[in-house]
Design a protein around this motif. Structure first.
Motif, short mmCIF file in Angstrom:
data_model
loop_
_atom_site.label_atom_id
_atom_site.label_comp_id
_atom_site.label_asym_id
_atom_site.label_seq_id
_atom_site.Cartn_x
_atom_site.Cartn_y
_atom_site.Cartn_z
N ILE A 1 0.91 -1.22 -0.04
CA ILE A 1 0.06 -0.05 0.01
C ILE A 1 1.04 1.25 0.04
CG2 ILE A 1 -1.63 1.24 1.43
CD1 ILE A 1 -2.84 -1.00 2.17
N THR A 2 0.75 2.21 -0.91
CA THR A 2 1.29 3.31 -0.89
C THR A 2 0.51 4.62 -0.48
OG1 THR A 2 2.58 2.54 -2.95
CG2 THR A 2 2.76 4.88 -2.36
N SER A 3 1.15 5.27 0.47
CA SER A 3 0.38 6.51 1.13
C SER A 3 0.95 7.71 0.41
CB SER A 3 0.52 6.54 2.75
OG SER A 3 0.00 7.73 3.16
N ALA A 4 0.25 8.65 0.18
CA ALA A 4 0.56 10.01 -0.33
C ALA A 4 -0.53 11.12 0.03
CB ALA A 4 1.02 9.85 -1.66
N GLY A 5 0.15 12.14 -0.42
CA GLY A 5 -1.05 13.25 -0.21
C GLY A 5 -0.64 14.21 1.09
N SER A 6 -0.33 13.61 2.07
CA SER A 6 0.03 14.17 3.31
C SER A 6 0.68 13.12 4.06
CB SER A 6 -1.15 14.91 4.11
OG SER A 6 -1.92 13.58 4.64
N PRO A 7 1.61 13.50 4.92
CA PRO A 7 2.40 12.32 5.76
C PRO A 7 1.35 11.74 6.71
CG PRO A 7 3.21 14.78 6.04
CD PRO A 7 1.98 14.87 5.53
N ALA A 8 1.56 10.29 6.49
CA ALA A 8 0.78 9.27 7.28
C ALA A 8 1.32 9.19 8.51
CB ALA A 8 1.11 7.97 6.32
N GLU A 9 0.37 8.95 9.60
CA GLU A 9 0.62 8.85 10.86
C GLU A 9 0.71 7.39 11.13
OE1 GLU A 9 -2.28 10.52 13.21
OE2 GLU A 9 -2.24 12.51 12.28
N MET A 10 1.70 7.04 12.35
CA MET A 10 2.14 5.58 12.36
C MET A 10 0.98 4.92 12.70
SD MET A 10 5.34 5.55 11.88
CE MET A 10 5.95 4.06 12.71
N SER A 11 -0.10 5.63 13.42
CA SER A 11 -1.19 4.96 13.85
C SER A 11 -2.31 4.43 12.83
CB SER A 11 -2.25 5.77 15.01
OG SER A 11 -2.60 7.00 14.17
N SER A 12 -2.07 5.11 11.81
CA SER A 12 -2.75 4.58 10.37
C SER A 12 -2.06 3.68 9.79
CB SER A 12 -2.74 5.72 9.37
OG SER A 12 -3.17 7.01 9.91
N MET A 13 -0.66 3.36 9.78
CA MET A 13 0.03 2.32 9.13
C MET A 13 0.41 0.98 9.76
SD MET A 13 2.95 4.67 7.24
CE MET A 13 3.58 5.48 8.54
N ALA A 14 0.44 1.24 11.34
CA ALA A 14 0.72 0.14 12.12
C ALA A 14 -0.28 -1.19 11.99
CB ALA A 14 0.82 0.40 13.44
N PRO A 15 -1.42 -0.90 11.94
CA PRO A 15 -2.29 -1.95 11.94
C PRO A 15 -2.38 -2.83 10.52
CG PRO A 15 -3.59 0.02 12.78
CD PRO A 15 -2.29 0.42 12.14
N ILE A 16 -1.72 -2.15 9.40
CA ILE A 16 -1.69 -2.90 8.28
C ILE A 16 -0.26 -3.55 8.16
CG2 ILE A 16 -1.58 -2.35 5.82
CD1 ILE A 16 -3.21 0.19 6.05
N TRP A 17 0.75 -3.02 8.87
CA TRP A 17 1.82 -3.85 8.93
C TRP A 17 1.64 -5.19 9.70
CZ3 TRP A 17 4.38 1.22 10.64
CH2 TRP A 17 5.04 1.86 9.52
N GLU A 18 0.92 -4.85 10.87
CA GLU A 18 0.51 -6.22 11.51
C GLU A 18 -0.11 -7.14 10.97
OE1 GLU A 18 -1.93 -4.63 14.65
OE2 GLU A 18 -0.23 -3.52 15.58
N LYS A 19 -0.74 -6.82 9.72
CA LYS A 19 -1.15 -8.10 8.74
C LYS A 19 -0.25 -8.36 7.64
CE LYS A 19 -6.24 -7.10 9.01
NZ LYS A 19 -6.62 -8.46 8.92
N GLY A 20 0.86 -7.83 7.84
CA GLY A 20 2.06 -8.44 7.06
C GLY A 20 1.94 -7.61 5.70
N VAL A 21 1.33 -6.53 5.57
CA VAL A 21 1.57 -5.86 4.19
C VAL A 21 2.35 -4.40 4.56
CG1 VAL A 21 -0.07 -4.40 2.71
CG2 VAL A 21 -1.04 -6.47 3.81
N PRO A 22 3.31 -4.65 3.58
CA PRO A 22 4.28 -3.31 3.50
C PRO A 22 3.58 -2.03 3.11
CG PRO A 22 5.06 -4.89 2.06
CD PRO A 22 3.48 -5.34 2.40
N VAL A 23 3.65 -0.91 3.95
CA VAL A 23 3.05 0.29 3.74
C VAL A 23 4.34 1.09 3.70
CG1 VAL A 23 1.56 2.15 4.44
CG2 VAL A 23 0.98 -0.20 4.93
#
Length: 297
Positions: free
Chosen positions: A146-168
């Motif tokens: 998953i690629t985030s753009a547009g504004s800085p992504a917060e760790m709280s937004s990315m961490a649950p996705i990492w926990e599922k093994g998906v690179p963000v």
């Protein structure tokens, strides 16, 4: 079935030229809205050169893994970022699914049902996704990234996705200069190494030069001090529509585009975005229409 002979009957080289007149790279292909440097709505002149060069950058850089074959495009098409994703998907033969709005209920169902392998998102989209009650149970094993753009992504937004093994990872760009300028193409890296760079926007694309300057004097800065990011590449825009004065304030005589974003070196060739230049006005992380407690959601 459609008979191609009847469809193309009478079509000649001259008639094709009339229907699709020849274009040169500097011809304007589209008008794109933006507010990246002043906070007020502006219209950017986007040439074929800009589209083709930035598309080349994306394909050569590998922001989206080549193995991705099904992608969700949730960006609006009146923004250059949405158009860029369509062009990249078309040139690589990826199957793309479009949504007219980012409805979390529908997105959660779609990600699992359609076996999506990649999507681009802004931080608010990630927040809506990970806070959905069904997010923890859905299967994201088909995802490559998953690629985030547009504004800085917060760790709280990315961490649950990492926990599922998906690179963000985060990417960076703006309509005037890309729209894609920075990213992290190393999707085959371990989740740990991606996590270490998660607070950064990654590395500049192959033909994108950057420099960090003093926000007031515009003198080039060195070291790790915070300064304003300037970009120069073959995929810079052709100016603002009907506003030469604003165009000259955005692009200097050497072709450097003022982004208005404050950055600092984050090590290993990466940059971290800290905010906006206080001497420029910008809505940045657009708050209008969002609840007052947006940052706490």
């Amino acid at each position: 079935p459609i008979q191609l002979e009847s469809v193309y009957a009478g079509v000649t080289a001259s008639s094709c030229t009339e229907i699709f007149p020849a274009k040169c790279l500097e011809d304007i292909s589209m008008l794109a809205t933006t507010s990246a440097t002043t906070g007020t709505a502006k219209i950017c002149l986007i040439s074929y050169r800009q589209l083709i060069w930035n598309l080349f950058e994306i394909l050569a850089y590998g922001n989206v893994p080549v193995k991705v074959r099904r992608e969700l495009i949730a960006y609006p098409f009146f923004k250059l970022g949405g158009i860029n994703m369509i062009l990249a998907a078309f040139c690589t033969g990826r199957e793309s699914l479009f949504v007219s709005e980012f409805n979390a209920d529908e997105i959660v169902k779609l990600l699992e049902r359609e076996k999506i392998a990649h999507m681009g998102a802004v931080d608010l989209m990630l927040k809506m996704l990970v806070s959905h009650p069904d997010f923890k149970r859905i299967d994201l094993s088909n995802f490559s990234a998953i690629t985030s753009a547009g504004s800085p992504a917060e760790m709280s937004s990315m961490a649950p996705i990492w926990e599922k093994g998906v690179p963000v990872s985060q990417a960076y760009g703006l309509t005037e200069a890309g729209p894609s300028n920075f990213g992290d193409p190393r999707f085959d890296s371990s989740l740990e190494s991606i996590f270490e760079k998660a607070h950064t926007i990654g590395f500049p694309m192959l033909h994108c030069d950057y420099q960090i300057v003093d926000p007031q004097s515009r003198e080039v800065m060195s070291g790790s001090r915070e300064g304003m990011l300037q970009l120069r590449s073959p995929h810079g825009f052709s100016g603002y529509w009907d506003d030469s004065e604003l165009t000259l304030s955005c692009i200097d005589k050497n072709g450097w585009i003022n982004t208005g974003d404050l950055v600092e070196n984050a090590g290993r060739g990466t940059l971290k975005v800290n905010g906006r230049n206080p001497y420029e006005t910008n809505v940045g992380k657009l708050q209008r229409g969002l609840p007052d407690n947006y940052d706490e959601l």
